[in-house]
Design a protein around this motif. Structure first.
Motif, mmCIF file in Angstrom:
data_model
loop_
_atom_site.group_PDB
_atom_site.id
_atom_site.type_symbol
_atom_site.label_atom_id
_atom_site.label_comp_id
_atom_site.label_asym_id
_atom_site.label_seq_id
_atom_site.Cartn_x
_atom_site.Cartn_y
_atom_site.Cartn_z
ATOM 1 N N ALA A 81 0.835 -1.204 0.000
ATOM 2 C CA ALA A 81 0.000 0.000 0.000
ATOM 3 C C ALA A 81 0.868 1.252 0.000
ATOM 4 O O ALA A 81 0.604 2.209 -0.740
ATOM 5 C CB ALA A 81 -0.942 -0.009 1.202
ATOM 6 N N ALA A 105 -9.145 -4.598 6.906
ATOM 7 C CA ALA A 105 -9.077 -4.021 5.556
ATOM 8 C C ALA A 105 -7.930 -3.025 5.499
ATOM 9 O O ALA A 105 -7.784 -2.183 6.387
ATOM 10 C CB ALA A 105 -10.393 -3.345 5.195
ATOM 11 N N THR A 107 -6.524 -0.158 3.061
ATOM 12 C CA THR A 107 -6.930 0.678 1.933
ATOM 13 C C THR A 107 -5.879 1.754 1.703
ATOM 14 O O THR A 107 -5.440 2.417 2.642
ATOM 15 C CB THR A 107 -8.291 1.345 2.218
ATOM 16 O OG1 THR A 107 -9.258 0.327 2.459
ATOM 17 C CG2 THR A 107 -8.743 2.214 1.059
ATOM 18 N N ASP A 108 -5.492 1.919 0.437
ATOM 19 C CA ASP A 108 -4.574 3.004 0.094
ATOM 20 C C ASP A 108 -5.238 3.926 -0.916
ATOM 21 O O ASP A 108 -6.160 3.534 -1.619
ATOM 22 C CB ASP A 108 -3.249 2.458 -0.461
ATOM 23 C CG ASP A 108 -3.401 1.746 -1.791
ATOM 24 O OD1 ASP A 108 -3.755 2.412 -2.803
ATOM 25 O OD2 ASP A 108 -3.149 0.525 -1.854
ATOM 26 N N SER A 109 -4.770 5.156 -0.967
ATOM 27 C CA SER A 109 -5.271 6.130 -1.938
ATOM 28 C C SER A 109 -4.282 6.253 -3.093
ATOM 29 O O SER A 109 -4.069 7.326 -3.641
ATOM 30 C CB SER A 109 -5.493 7.489 -1.270
ATOM 31 O OG SER A 109 -4.255 8.001 -0.788
ATOM 32 N N GLU A 155 -10.451 -4.952 -3.981
ATOM 33 C CA GLU A 155 -11.182 -3.951 -4.765
ATOM 34 C C GLU A 155 -10.181 -2.885 -5.157
ATOM 35 O O GLU A 155 -9.366 -2.458 -4.342
ATOM 36 C CB GLU A 155 -12.304 -3.314 -3.942
ATOM 37 C CG GLU A 155 -13.438 -4.258 -3.592
ATOM 38 C CD GLU A 155 -14.510 -3.561 -2.774
ATOM 39 O OE1 GLU A 155 -14.723 -2.347 -2.973
ATOM 40 O OE2 GLU A 155 -15.105 -4.241 -1.930
ATOM 41 N N THR A 156 -10.230 -2.445 -6.412
ATOM 42 C CA THR A 156 -9.266 -1.456 -6.875
ATOM 43 C C THR A 156 -9.868 -0.611 -7.984
ATOM 44 O O THR A 156 -10.763 -1.063 -8.703
ATOM 45 C CB THR A 156 -7.963 -2.137 -7.366
ATOM 46 O OG1 THR A 156 -6.979 -1.148 -7.657
ATOM 47 C CG2 THR A 156 -8.203 -3.029 -8.567
ATOM 48 N N THR A 162 -6.653 1.092 -3.717
ATOM 49 C CA THR A 162 -6.915 -0.335 -3.591
ATOM 50 C C THR A 162 -7.263 -0.665 -2.152
ATOM 51 O O THR A 162 -6.708 -0.080 -1.225
ATOM 52 C CB THR A 162 -5.669 -1.133 -4.027
ATOM 53 O OG1 THR A 162 -5.374 -0.796 -5.386
ATOM 54 C CG2 THR A 162 -5.875 -2.625 -3.908
ATOM 55 N N THR A 163 -8.143 -1.646 -1.985
ATOM 56 C CA THR A 163 -8.468 -2.198 -0.673
ATOM 57 C C THR A 163 -8.319 -3.711 -0.716
ATOM 58 O O THR A 163 -8.904 -4.366 -1.576
ATOM 59 C CB THR A 163 -9.912 -1.856 -0.247
ATOM 60 O OG1 THR A 163 -10.058 -0.434 -0.168
ATOM 61 C CG2 THR A 163 -10.250 -2.476 1.101
ATOM 62 N N THR A 165 -9.134 -6.862 1.660
ATOM 63 C CA THR A 165 -9.926 -7.216 2.833
ATOM 64 C C THR A 165 -9.644 -8.660 3.181
ATOM 65 O O THR A 165 -9.823 -9.561 2.355
ATOM 66 C CB THR A 165 -11.428 -7.025 2.565
ATOM 67 O OG1 THR A 165 -11.650 -5.663 2.156
ATOM 68 C CG2 THR A 165 -12.246 -7.303 3.810
#
Length: 167
Positions: A81, A105, A107-109, A155-156, A162-163, A165
């Motif tokens: 990430a 989870a 998650t990155d930006s 999920e991306t 992107t996440t 989980t």
């Protein structure tokens, strides 16, 4: 140590001598482990403009498993990430209970993934990092999660982030 972990990951990945990798019945505070991983990676990567947000359910139970392997899979996910945000960004790690299971989870930006990268990212030796990557991290991460009786979802979106989980 890095080479030792790489060899261990390769052995787990190829399932050679799988009986030597029996999971101990250790109780692990997954949210606490995530905090430790973030602290360690912050020291390793320094301040590159990343904001880190950690949230955990108050009543999150411990999970049973191998603390070293769970730590390594979190290192892989959090490290990836951070790498996906070369110009900084927000890294969010959340944990909660979902249907009687612990969920975490990451998650990155960051840059997100193309459909091909998303489809292949768990393949052994597939990497988008060129000579900086081995292509072992996500494949070993998935194998570790499955050995713990869990699963991983992804999920991306390109340019959004992107996440991953894990349950």
């Amino acid at each position: 140590r890095r080479m030792e972990r790489l060899v261990e990951d390769l052995m787990r990945l190829s399932r050679i001598e799988a009986d030597k990798f029996r999971l101990p019945s250790t109780r692990v505070d997954l949210a606490g482990l995530a905090r430790e991983v973030c602290d360690a990676l912050a020291l390793q990567h320094g301040d590159r403009g990343h904001d880190v947000v950690l949230t955990a359910a108050d009543d999150l139970p411990d999970v049973t498993g191998d603390r070293v392997q769970l730590s390594q899979l979190l290192h892989n996910l959090v490290g990836n990430a951070i790498d996906a945000m070369p110009n900084g960004g927000t890294l969010t790690i959340s944990s909660r209970m979902v249907g009687g299971e612990v969920e975490i989870a990451i998650t990155d930006s960051g840059t997100g993934m193309t459909d091909e990268v998303k489809r292949r990212c768990f393949e052994p030796f597939f990497t988008t990092k060129g000579s900086r990557g081995t292509g072992i991290g996500l494949a070993a991460t998935k194998a570790t999660i499955e050995r713990h009786g869990g699963n991983i979802a992804l999920e991306t979106a390109l340019g959004i982030g992107t996440t991953f989980t894990v349950r």
